[in-house]
Motif scaffolding. Structure first.
Motif, PDB file in Angstrom:
ATOM      1  N   ALA A  38       0.831  -1.205   0.000  1.00 46.75           N
ATOM      2  CA  ALA A  38       0.000   0.000   0.000  1.00 46.75           C
ATOM      3  C   ALA A  38       0.869   1.259   0.000  1.00 46.75           C
ATOM      4  O   ALA A  38       0.608   2.219  -0.747  1.00 46.75           O
ATOM      5  CB  ALA A  38      -0.927  -0.010   1.212  1.00 46.75           C
ATOM      6  N   LEU A  39       1.934   1.263   0.814  1.00 45.75           N
ATOM      7  CA  LEU A  39       2.836   2.414   0.858  1.00 45.75           C
ATOM      8  C   LEU A  39       3.574   2.596  -0.468  1.00 45.75           C
ATOM      9  O   LEU A  39       3.678   3.716  -0.990  1.00 45.75           O
ATOM     10  CB  LEU A  39       3.840   2.238   1.998  1.00 45.75           C
ATOM     11  N   LEU A  40       4.065   1.493  -1.040  1.00 44.16           N
ATOM     12  CA  LEU A  40       4.796   1.584  -2.309  1.00 44.16           C
ATOM     13  C   LEU A  40       3.883   2.023  -3.442  1.00 44.16           C
ATOM     14  O   LEU A  40       4.277   2.812  -4.307  1.00 44.16           O
ATOM     15  CB  LEU A  40       5.429   0.227  -2.643  1.00 44.16           C
ATOM     16  N   CYS A  41       2.666   1.511  -3.453  1.00 42.45           N
ATOM     17  CA  CYS A  41       1.707   1.887  -4.492  1.00 42.45           C
ATOM     18  C   CYS A  41       1.433   3.387  -4.451  1.00 42.45           C
ATOM     19  O   CYS A  41       1.461   4.075  -5.490  1.00 42.45           O
ATOM     20  CB  CYS A  41       0.415   1.095  -4.306  1.00 42.45           C
ATOM     21  N   THR A  42       1.180   3.908  -3.269  1.00 36.20           N
ATOM     22  CA  THR A  42       0.886   5.339  -3.115  1.00 36.20           C
ATOM     23  C   THR A  42       2.065   6.189  -3.569  1.00 36.20           C
ATOM     24  O   THR A  42       1.906   7.168  -4.316  1.00 36.20           O
ATOM     25  CB  THR A  42       0.546   5.653  -1.655  1.00 36.20           C
ATOM     26  N   ALA A  43       3.286   5.804  -3.150  1.00 36.38           N
ATOM     27  CA  ALA A  43       4.473   6.587  -3.486  1.00 36.38           C
ATOM     28  C   ALA A  43       4.754   6.559  -4.990  1.00 36.38           C
ATOM     29  O   ALA A  43       5.085   7.589  -5.597  1.00 36.38           O
ATOM     30  CB  ALA A  43       5.674   6.057  -2.718  1.00 36.38           C
ATOM     31  N   LYS A  44       4.606   5.400  -5.628  1.00 35.93           N
ATOM     32  CA  LYS A  44       4.918   5.279  -7.053  1.00 35.93           C
ATOM     33  C   LYS A  44       3.896   6.004  -7.926  1.00 35.93           C
ATOM     34  O   LYS A  44       4.257   6.660  -8.919  1.00 35.93           O
ATOM     35  CB  LYS A  44       5.000   3.805  -7.460  1.00 35.93           C
ATOM     36  N   ILE A  45       2.635   5.885  -7.590  1.00 39.65           N
ATOM     37  CA  ILE A  45       1.618   6.576  -8.383  1.00 39.65           C
ATOM     38  C   ILE A  45       1.803   8.083  -8.280  1.00 39.65           C
ATOM     39  O   ILE A  45       1.687   8.814  -9.270  1.00 39.65           O
ATOM     40  CB  ILE A  45       0.204   6.148  -7.934  1.00 39.65           C
ATOM     41  N   ALA A  46       2.146   8.547  -7.065  1.00 40.12           N
ATOM     42  CA  ALA A  46       2.407   9.983  -6.896  1.00 40.12           C
ATOM     43  C   ALA A  46       3.611  10.416  -7.727  1.00 40.12           C
ATOM     44  O   ALA A  46       3.580  11.463  -8.415  1.00 40.12           O
ATOM     45  CB  ALA A  46       2.642  10.296  -5.423  1.00 40.12           C
ATOM     46  N   ALA A  47       4.689   9.619  -7.725  1.00 42.76           N
ATOM     47  CA  ALA A  47       5.879   9.952  -8.515  1.00 42.76           C
ATOM     48  C   ALA A  47       5.587   9.876 -10.004  1.00 42.76           C
ATOM     49  O   ALA A  47       6.067  10.706 -10.791  1.00 42.76           O
ATOM     50  CB  ALA A  47       7.015   8.996  -8.148  1.00 42.76           C
ATOM     51  N   ALA A  53       5.404   9.716 -16.166  1.00 43.35           N
ATOM     52  CA  ALA A  53       5.916   8.419 -16.610  1.00 43.35           C
ATOM     53  C   ALA A  53       4.856   7.340 -16.382  1.00 43.35           C
ATOM     54  O   ALA A  53       4.547   6.983 -15.244  1.00 43.35           O
ATOM     55  CB  ALA A  53       7.191   8.077 -15.855  1.00 43.35           C
ATOM     56  N   VAL A  54       4.329   6.819 -17.486  1.00 42.61           N
ATOM     57  CA  VAL A  54       3.288   5.798 -17.396  1.00 42.61           C
ATOM     58  C   VAL A  54       3.841   4.515 -16.774  1.00 42.61           C
ATOM     59  O   VAL A  54       3.139   3.805 -16.038  1.00 42.61           O
ATOM     60  CB  VAL A  54       2.714   5.506 -18.797  1.00 42.61           C
ATOM     61  N   SER A  55       5.113   4.205 -17.063  1.00 37.21           N
ATOM     62  CA  SER A  55       5.698   2.964 -16.546  1.00 37.21           C
ATOM     63  C   SER A  55       5.761   2.970 -15.028  1.00 37.21           C
ATOM     64  O   SER A  55       5.600   1.924 -14.382  1.00 37.21           O
ATOM     65  CB  SER A  55       7.101   2.766 -17.124  1.00 37.21           C
ATOM     66  N   ILE A  56       5.989   4.146 -14.441  1.00 33.44           N
ATOM     67  CA  ILE A  56       6.059   4.236 -12.979  1.00 33.44           C
ATOM     68  C   ILE A  56       4.670   4.076 -12.373  1.00 33.44           C
ATOM     69  O   ILE A  56       4.489   3.404 -11.349  1.00 33.44           O
ATOM     70  CB  ILE A  56       6.697   5.577 -12.556  1.00 33.44           C
ATOM     71  N   PRO A 135      13.691   8.539  -8.811  1.00 29.18           N
ATOM     72  CA  PRO A 135      14.675   7.467  -8.559  1.00 29.18           C
ATOM     73  C   PRO A 135      14.813   7.140  -7.072  1.00 29.18           C
ATOM     74  O   PRO A 135      15.108   5.988  -6.720  1.00 29.18           O
ATOM     75  CB  PRO A 135      15.980   8.037  -9.131  1.00 29.18           C
ATOM     76  N   ALA A 136      14.591   8.118  -6.205  1.00 27.51           N
ATOM     77  CA  ALA A 136      14.655   7.837  -4.771  1.00 27.51           C
ATOM     78  C   ALA A 136      13.536   6.884  -4.364  1.00 27.51           C
ATOM     79  O   ALA A 136      13.757   5.905  -3.627  1.00 27.51           O
ATOM     80  CB  ALA A 136      14.561   9.141  -3.980  1.00 27.51           C
ATOM     81  N   VAL A 137      12.320   7.158  -4.859  1.00 32.58           N
ATOM     82  CA  VAL A 137      11.171   6.295  -4.548  1.00 32.58           C
ATOM     83  C   VAL A 137      11.395   4.889  -5.103  1.00 32.58           C
ATOM     84  O   VAL A 137      11.152   3.878  -4.421  1.00 32.58           O
ATOM     85  CB  VAL A 137       9.872   6.899  -5.108  1.00 32.58           C
TER      86      VAL A 137
END
Length: 388
Positions: A38-47, A53-56, A135-137
């Motif tokens: 859940a945390l990774l999903c939120t951070a990546k979609i925000a980034a 970047a659609v891939s992110i 890249p940090a995320v």
């Protein structure tokens, strides 16, 4: 961290045969997976939305599906821990395998979706804006997913869980996917080329391979795979440790879920021993096997004549013929019906699964011809069994 979680959230963690402890392992793994994804999903979609970047964004959605997989695994462990009932006398342990299969299907689905997204980026490239946040995320995500891979693998190995091993492989595929997205993002910035789509396709293929391989593993368990040869050997050695038991055959291991097996076998005993004494030996063997190997055991008693010199000589002749045909062949349940003109040799032959129908037909003809060559009165009555 893994040992810390096990120590503080799983009472009696070493008793991995207990359904309650197994269920607790699954719950802890599921909750950790849901929170991390859940945390990774939120951070990546925000980034991804920040850079375009659609891939992110797709990688973030992949984490969302992983969270869903953890929910499925959690429910699977909960249901697998249900006790036996009238409709399911052997418990619900196989639900854990079904949950592992569903996780595998989710992995395959996400691989397909990532491939479609990546191909679309190849044919319709879009300019991507650079931000050091991205890249940090992604770097943090790789580290988290690596830890989750080792975490689930360790948990899965402790309780021998196909579900947790599938989840570990899913985390490893996410590491590859995120690494490719990160590499494409950085290379695209410095070299001014857009590699996201091509790298995404390669990652999608890896994810598909992971999903298919994990699905195969859980399907084998559901269909009924061969038991561990070492486990079979230990069972045979334990049974033969009783002086009254002189042979073992037709050993079958029925798997009703992790930690729940039913073993059935035939034990050969001398036909001239006291029936009550040998029955007591069989009962003791069943109880000892259940205690030592934590499985249900059913032993069928096969009396054979071991003191008749004539029958023993015939048995040795037949055994020699079988070894001459194929060293992998073995025999059991040997009986003789002796007559002046015909001697019926009745026995079962254990053959490997490599023998097809034609191979079995040729084998029966060879056994018949070879025994007839020894004595024309021999009339083999042969039943073929498969080796486990």
């Amino acid at each position: 961290m893994t040992n810390f979680l096990i120590k503080h959230f799983i009472p009696n963690a070493s008793d991995v045969k207990s359904p309650a402890v197994r269920q607790r392992y699954g719950v802890v793994s599921g909750v950790v997976g849901i929170l991390c994804n859940a945390l990774l999903c939120t951070a990546k979609i925000a980034a991804g939305l920040l850079t375009g970047a659609v891939s992110i964004v797709a990688d973030g959605i992949n984490n969302l599906s992983d969270g869903g997989s953890c929910v499925v695994s959690l429910l699977g462990f909960k249901m697998a821990g249900k006790p036996a009932d009238d409709k399911h006398p052997f418990g619900h342990g196989r639900i854990e395998y079904v949950a592992g299969l569903i996780v595998s299907f989710i992995i395959v689905l996400m691989g397909v979706e990532l491939a479609k997204t990546s191909l679309d980026k190849i044919f319709h490239p879009e300019e991507i804006s650079f931000s050091w946040i991205t890249p940090a995320v992604l770097g943090i995500s790789i580290l988290v997913k690596l830890w989750m891979c080792f975490f689930n693998r360790k948990m899965g190995d402790k309780i021998d869980s196909a579900v947790l091993r599938a989840t570990a492989m899913d985390s490893l595929s996410d590491v590859a996917a995120t690494s490719a997205v990160l590499a494409g993002f950085v290379i695209g910035y410095w070299a001014r080329v857009n590699l996201d789509g091509y790298l995404g396709v390669l990652v999608a293929l890896f994810i598909l391979y992971t999903g298919v391989s994990t699905a195969k593993g859980t399907l084998d368990l559901l269909l009924g795979e061969a038991p561990d040869p070492e486990f079979v050997k230990q069972i045979q050695q334990e049974v033969l440790s009783y002086p009254e038991i002189i042979g073992v055959h037709d050993l079958i291991v029925h798997n009703y879920g992790p930690g729940h097996s039913v073993v059935s076998l035939h034990a050969e005993v001398p036909c001239d021993v006291d029936i009550l004494k040998i029955h007591d030996t069989i009962d003791n063997a069943e109880r000892d096997l259940k205690k030592k190997f934590d499985c249900e055991v059913v032993i069928h008693m096969d009396p054979i004549d071991v003191n008749d010199e004539h029958i023993n000589a015939l048995r040795e002749q037949v055994d020699g013929v079988l070894r001459g045909i194929d060293e992998k062949l073995s025999m059991h349940d040997f009986r003789v019906v002796d007559g002046e003109r015909q001697i019926n040799l009745i026995f079962d032959v254990v053959v490997p699964f490599s023998y097809d129908d034609e191979g079995k037909r040729r084998l029966l003809m060879t056994i018949y011809d070879d025994l007839k060559a020894i004595d024309q009165r021999f009339n083999p009555v042969v039943t073929l069994d498969h080796a486990m």
